[in-house]
Design a protein around this motif. Structure first.
Motif, short mmCIF file in Angstrom:
data_model
loop_
_atom_site.label_atom_id
_atom_site.label_comp_id
_atom_site.label_asym_id
_atom_site.label_seq_id
_atom_site.Cartn_x
_atom_site.Cartn_y
_atom_site.Cartn_z
N THR A 150 0.81 -1.22 0.00
CA THR A 150 0.00 0.00 0.00
C THR A 150 0.85 1.27 0.00
N ASP A 151 2.15 1.13 0.00
CA ASP A 151 3.05 2.28 -0.11
C ASP A 151 4.21 1.92 -1.04
N PRO A 152 3.90 1.65 -2.32
CA PRO A 152 4.96 1.19 -3.24
C PRO A 152 5.99 2.29 -3.50
N PRO A 153 7.27 1.94 -3.53
CA PRO A 153 8.31 2.94 -3.76
C PRO A 153 8.13 3.75 -5.03
N ILE A 154 7.54 3.15 -6.09
CA ILE A 154 7.38 3.88 -7.34
C ILE A 154 6.51 5.12 -7.14
N SER A 155 5.61 5.09 -6.15
CA SER A 155 4.72 6.23 -5.92
C SER A 155 5.48 7.44 -5.39
N HIS A 156 6.67 7.22 -4.88
CA HIS A 156 7.50 8.31 -4.38
C HIS A 156 8.48 8.82 -5.46
N ARG A 157 8.34 8.30 -6.67
CA ARG A 157 9.25 8.67 -7.74
C ARG A 157 8.53 9.24 -8.97
N VAL A 158 7.21 9.24 -8.95
CA VAL A 158 6.43 9.68 -10.11
C VAL A 158 5.72 10.99 -9.78
N ARG A 159 5.90 11.98 -10.66
CA ARG A 159 5.24 13.28 -10.48
C ARG A 159 4.37 13.57 -11.71
N GLY A 160 3.12 13.93 -11.47
CA GLY A 160 2.18 14.22 -12.55
C GLY A 160 2.05 15.70 -12.82
N ARG A 161 0.84 16.13 -13.12
CA ARG A 161 0.60 17.55 -13.39
C ARG A 161 1.02 18.40 -12.21
N ASP A 162 1.60 19.57 -12.52
CA ASP A 162 2.03 20.53 -11.49
C ASP A 162 3.04 19.94 -10.52
N SER A 166 -3.54 6.25 0.64
CA SER A 166 -4.54 5.30 0.16
C SER A 166 -4.52 5.27 -1.36
N PRO A 167 -3.80 4.32 -1.96
CA PRO A 167 -3.69 4.25 -3.42
C PRO A 167 -5.06 4.18 -4.10
N TRP A 196 -2.39 -6.72 5.19
CA TRP A 196 -1.72 -5.88 4.21
C TRP A 196 -2.67 -5.45 3.09
N TYR A 197 -3.88 -5.97 3.09
CA TYR A 197 -4.88 -5.52 2.13
C TYR A 197 -5.35 -4.09 2.44
N VAL A 198 -5.31 -3.73 3.73
CA VAL A 198 -5.86 -2.46 4.20
C VAL A 198 -4.73 -1.45 4.39
N ASP A 199 -4.94 -0.23 3.88
CA ASP A 199 -3.88 0.78 3.93
C ASP A 199 -3.92 1.56 5.24
N SER A 242 -7.36 -0.91 -0.23
CA SER A 242 -6.92 -0.34 -1.51
C SER A 242 -6.15 -1.36 -2.33
N THR A 243 -6.20 -2.61 -1.92
CA THR A 243 -5.41 -3.66 -2.57
C THR A 243 -6.26 -4.59 -3.43
N LEU A 244 -7.36 -5.08 -2.87
CA LEU A 244 -8.10 -6.15 -3.53
C LEU A 244 -9.32 -5.63 -4.30
N TRP A 245 -9.62 -6.35 -5.38
CA TRP A 245 -10.88 -6.17 -6.09
C TRP A 245 -11.93 -6.97 -5.33
N PRO A 246 -13.05 -6.34 -4.95
CA PRO A 246 -14.01 -7.02 -4.08
C PRO A 246 -14.97 -7.97 -4.78
N GLY A 247 -14.91 -8.05 -6.09
CA GLY A 247 -15.84 -8.90 -6.81
C GLY A 247 -15.17 -10.07 -7.49
N SER A 248 -15.85 -10.61 -8.46
CA SER A 248 -15.33 -11.74 -9.22
C SER A 248 -14.43 -11.26 -10.34
N VAL A 249 -13.62 -12.17 -10.87
CA VAL A 249 -12.81 -11.84 -12.04
C VAL A 249 -13.72 -11.53 -13.22
N ARG A 250 -14.78 -12.29 -13.37
CA ARG A 250 -15.72 -12.04 -14.47
C ARG A 250 -16.29 -10.63 -14.41
#
Length: 503
Positions: free
Chosen positions: A344-356, A367-368, A454-457, A463-471
């Motif tokens: 829930t705190d991936p290092p890549i998130s501390h290296r990417v900058r978007g608008r502004d 919370s990703p 670790w599913y919960v931030d 912010s980790t799991l999809w709560p439904g089915s794959v379908r």
């Protein structure tokens, strides 16, 4: 440090050469893209299955589901494939699909910044600088080990390593070993090292629910059949998919888990006769709240004379071992962390900058969040594979990855077809998706099951799991909806979301 004057431009840059990055590269080749690179920090592809080489490392999803749909593997030797087999499969597929020329190894992405004027990404790796029209993050959730900041860790004089960075040159024969953590990695390597160590202390913060599960060999005659008849292999895959897919109902409705929970309790009762140990390893939360594990070897290993399970927590590390919260000193010359990853705190998130110049980690605020788990508002032309809320607790994540790759392919085609410089999810589309996820998570075993996982931030949100089915997820991402995006023409001519364009 790379020379600032030496900048290479590519249409698409992929960060990471694991299952997601490799699958994306193969898809780009299939679609006729040639101007792209895969930036990989290590010296070979493989991601999780390259890094995790601990004893006993294997997949906990049936092998038949753990391969690309258009590259089935008839040669798996066991029901649950081992790390060497999965890694070999990945390298074989990369060779057959001719993507090796796009791989740039030893190129860790140190920074990625969106240039609004040039309408492209500025990237810096450990070896070079790039500009890219599109950035695809395929860094994965299980990439960077999470190591707890324990008091006294600098005082310990023995060997310390994480299971994902296993030190094979360190002989464990006869040693006093302390394992910290009892998650998915530990239940695989503890039974492997128990017979050779002198003594093993297993420090358990929260006991996992463990279901009985063997790993039978796939008979040679079956493998021969799969070679002769791909349809037979596909039938087995579909069957396995449907069986696992049905399990998602239990996560949404905790009461449905009680039948499986009884099976797990019976497993404990059958394997452990010592009432004290049995009590120590029996969880006090609902099954499914944390990752459900499978093993026939875990409990027998804990019952051995040279193993102690410590459930009192850790007070501090000292020069020659660990002191638990009860004040008991546990001598050790080797400490192995089986403490999972920075999900829930991936290092890549501390290296990417978007608008502004907004840092992705700041935009997330602990919370990703991403539209469909793929695109993030404020970060144009950035797509994520296996991003927030696209993990699974019941089926193969490769099914999610391939759905996301298909969606990104549609987005790239839309961008090219309409001559767009950039695409970005609208705040409304992202908010609607997050609301859908949160509604699906409400009352589920992940939030109402009585555990911390670790599913919960840090904000208390799944912010980790999809709560439904794959379908259900596949249906959601089957069609790229232009109305969910703001399109940006070259030279900053911006169109409102979904406005039709002519090429």
């Amino acid at each position: 440090m790379p020379d600032a004057a030496d900048v290479r431009h590519v249409e698409i840059a992929i960060a990471g050469a694991g299952l997601s990055g490799l699958g994306m590269a193969i898809a780009l080749r299939r679609d006729g893209h040639s101007d792209f690179v895969v930036l990989e920090r290590a010296s070979d592809l493989g991601g999780t299955w390259r890094d995790n080489r601990y004893p006993g490392c294997a997949c906990d999803i049936p092998s038949v589901l753990y391969c690309y749909e258009d590259a089935p593997n008839p040669d798996w030797t066991r029901a649950y494939a081992s790390q060497p087999e999965i890694w070999a499969y990945m390298r074989d597929v990369a060779g057959r699909r001719d993507v090796a020329g796009h791989m740039l190894y030893d190129h860790e992405v140190m920074s990625a910044e969106w240039d609004g004027e040039a309408q492209r990404w500025n990237l810096e790796t450990t070896q070079a600088r790039f500009t890219a029209d599109v950035l695809i993050s395929a860094t994965g959730a299980l990439a960077d080990p999470a190591i707890p900041d324990l008091p006294g860790v600098d005082q310990f004089t023995g060997r310390v390593f994480h299971s994902a960075r296993w030190e094979h040159d360190h002989d464990l024969d006869g040693r006093r070993v302390a394992v910290i953590g009892t998650g998915a990695s530990a239940i695989q390597f503890v039974p492997e090292i128990q017979p050779v160590v002198g003594h093993l202390d297993v420090f358990q913060r929260t006991p996992p629910w463990v279901l009985p599960r063997g790993n039978p060999e796939i008979p040679r005659r079956w493998r021969a059949l799969f070679h002769r008849s791909p349809r037979a292999l596909e039938l087995l895959r579909r069957t396995a998919f449907s069986l696992h897919e049905a399990a998602h109902v239990g996560f949404r409705h905790p009461k449905a888990m009680r039948v499986i929970e009884r099976r797990a309790r019976d497993h404990i009762a059958k394997e452990i006769s010592d009432p004290r140990l049995r009590a120590t390893v029996t969880p006090d939360y609902s099954l499914g709240c944390k990752r459900i594990l499978g093993s026939n070897a875990w409990y027998p290993a804990l019952c051995q004379d040279n193993v102690d399970v410590v459930g009192d927590g850790i007070r501090e590390l000292v020069a020659d071992g660990i002191v638990d919260e009860a004040g008991v000193h546990h001598p050790a010359d080797t400490i192995i962390f089986g403490t999972g990853f920075r999900v829930t705190d991936p290092p890549i998130s501390h290296r990417v900058r978007g608008r502004d110049g907004t840092l992705l980690a700041d935009a997330w605020g602990g919370s990703p969040r991403a539209h469909l788990g793929i695109g993030v508002t404020g970060f144009p032309n950035m797509f994520m594979l296996l991003g927030p809320n696209t993990g699974l607790g019941h089926n193969s994540v490769l099914l999610m990855i391939e759905s996301q790759i298909a969606y990104v392919r549609q987005a790239l085609a839309h961008r090219r077809r309409h001559g767009l410089a950039a695409l970005e999810p609208t705040p409304a589309a992202q908010a609607e998706f997050l609301a859908h996820v949160d509604r699906g998570t409400e009352g589920s075993v992940w939030t109402a099951g009585g555990c911390l996982s670790w599913y919960v931030d840090a904000t208390g949100r799944n912010s980790t799991l999809w709560p439904g089915s794959v379908r259900a997820y596949r249906r959601r991402v089957a069609v790229f909806e232009a109305n969910d995006y703001t399109g940006e023409l070259p030279r900053r001519a911006t169109l409102p979301a979904g406005e039709p364009l002519t090429a």
